[in-house]
Scaffold this active site. Sequence first.
Site, mmCIF file in Angstrom:
data_model
loop_
_atom_site.group_PDB
_atom_site.id
_atom_site.type_symbol
_atom_site.label_atom_id
_atom_site.label_comp_id
_atom_site.label_asym_id
_atom_site.label_seq_id
_atom_site.Cartn_x
_atom_site.Cartn_y
_atom_site.Cartn_z
ATOM 1 N N ARG A 103 0.887 -1.171 0.000
ATOM 2 C CA ARG A 103 0.000 0.000 0.000
ATOM 3 C C ARG A 103 0.920 1.214 0.000
ATOM 4 N NH1 ARG A 103 -5.265 1.530 3.507
ATOM 5 N NH2 ARG A 103 -6.081 0.206 1.851
ATOM 6 N N HIS A 130 -7.187 0.875 -6.533
ATOM 7 C CA HIS A 130 -7.399 -0.005 -5.374
ATOM 8 C C HIS A 130 -8.143 -1.261 -5.871
ATOM 9 C CE1 HIS A 130 -7.684 -1.302 -1.371
ATOM 10 N NE2 HIS A 130 -8.518 -0.422 -0.847
ATOM 11 N N GLN A 133 -10.159 -3.724 -3.471
ATOM 12 C CA GLN A 133 -11.455 -3.208 -3.033
ATOM 13 C C GLN A 133 -12.517 -3.481 -4.110
ATOM 14 O OE1 GLN A 133 -12.295 -1.558 -0.010
ATOM 15 N NE2 GLN A 133 -14.334 -1.975 -0.806
ATOM 16 N N ASP A 221 -16.848 7.757 -1.783
ATOM 17 C CA ASP A 221 -15.550 7.580 -1.124
ATOM 18 C C ASP A 221 -15.263 8.890 -0.398
ATOM 19 O OD1 ASP A 221 -12.938 6.819 -0.449
ATOM 20 O OD2 ASP A 221 -12.111 7.269 -2.438
ATOM 21 N N CYS A 261 -16.188 2.255 0.166
ATOM 22 C CA CYS A 261 -15.028 1.399 0.454
ATOM 23 C C CYS A 261 -14.630 1.445 1.922
ATOM 24 C CB CYS A 261 -13.858 1.812 -0.430
ATOM 25 S SG CYS A 261 -13.467 3.570 -0.307
ATOM 26 N N ARG A 289 -13.760 -8.327 1.313
ATOM 27 C CA ARG A 289 -12.324 -8.125 1.103
ATOM 28 C C ARG A 289 -11.562 -9.403 1.478
ATOM 29 N NH1 ARG A 289 -10.129 -2.990 1.353
ATOM 30 N NH2 ARG A 289 -8.209 -4.083 0.822
HETATM 31 N N1 CP Z 1 -11.164 0.094 2.164
HETATM 32 C C1 CP Z 1 -9.934 -0.002 2.675
HETATM 33 O O1 CP Z 1 -8.973 -0.286 1.967
HETATM 34 O O2 CP Z 1 -9.821 0.177 4.028
HETATM 35 P P1 CP Z 1 -8.471 0.399 4.839
HETATM 36 O O3 CP Z 1 -7.884 1.711 4.386
HETATM 37 O O4 CP Z 1 -8.883 0.403 6.279
HETATM 38 O O5 CP Z 1 -7.529 -0.733 4.522
HETATM 39 N N1 NVA Z 2 -9.631 7.239 -1.503
HETATM 40 C C1 NVA Z 2 -9.365 6.630 -0.223
HETATM 41 C C2 NVA Z 2 -9.661 5.176 -0.251
HETATM 42 C C3 NVA Z 2 -9.482 4.454 1.062
HETATM 43 C C4 NVA Z 2 -9.734 2.980 0.968
HETATM 44 C C5 NVA Z 2 -7.903 6.888 0.140
HETATM 45 O O1 NVA Z 2 -7.048 6.744 -0.751
HETATM 46 O O2 NVA Z 2 -7.616 7.253 1.284
#
Ligand code: CP
Ligand code: NVA
Length: 312
Positions: A103, A130, A133, A221, A261, A289
């Site tokens: 990530r 992502h 997701q 989101d 998400c 997930r």
């Molecule tokens: N939706 C999602 O990826 O959640 P987190 O940021 O908590 O991993």
């Molecule tokens: N757009 C958000 C998604 C989180 C799962 C972020 O990048 O923080």
Amino acid sequence: MKRDFLDLSSITADDLNRLLALAIRLKGENKAGFEHPLLRGKTLAMLFQKPSLRTRMTFETGMAQLGGHAIYIAPQDIGIGERESVKDVARNLSRWVDLIMIRTFAHETCVELAREASVPVINGLTDMLHPCQLLADLMTLREHRGPDLRKLRVAFVGDGFNMAQSWIEAAALAGFELRIACPAGYEPQKSFVERMRREKLGILTKDPVEAVKDADAVYTDTWTSMGQEKESAKRRRDFKGFQVNRELLKHARRDALVMHCLPAHRGEEITDEVIDGAQSVVLDEAENRLHAQKAVMVWLVKPEILSVMAPA
Ligand code: CP
Ligand code: NVA
């Protein structure tokens, strides 16, 4: 040649169907109490440069349920690209583990890691995409609306960032209609907008009502993504009118699914009554997930298992 899972554009519709079939099967077996240690003895390294609840929990739990082991590496631990180059991190990890999940901020970091690693790499969120997701989201749509996603109209209301861009890839892969509403200046990157037009995936508008009209699912989101915290006051102003609330939802189908998400900024992009309401499937998405990512890990480490799965 090893495979990675960095985006949805690199998999086929058949891969998607088989992945979802495996995810649904693993979910059913898990709920029925059957163990499936398909990755016994395997290790996943999880590199996080941003916070997480769902991604960390589901990869770590998923690996445990598959009989393997997951190692969490916090943002400050290895200083990827600072203490050590992406290339050196990739080459070292490849000597020890069977899978890497990352990530990070720049999508290019994820691509470079995958290029330099000799083991499969999974994108656990970048500023661009992502895909994990989306797999869970498509699984959730199937559970609630049946296997033919092509007949659906999905509305995305909010920031044209990683989630909106992932939905564009998903629409291209799964064939449903996508209607995105973003404020001026917050549209997806040009290449994604062009793809939407070129492949006639749906519409891009500045009017949330137009996007949501007769939608089967309404997705939103956060307005302030991880790494954008300093802009949050400006973003709250710029996104005014883009909240998914009861009023906006009236324009969608009566039984439209409400999707997010998570994490949600309640009272900003979505109201309490909508995210906690009867149409909300946000916890199904979060639950899925786990199962979707188990399918991805099995597919990457033991592709022969997926090749014998019938598409769902
Ligand atoms: N939706 C999602 O990826 O959640 P987190 O940021 O908590 O991993
Ligand atoms: N757009 C958000 C998604 C989180 C799962 C972020 O990048 O923080």
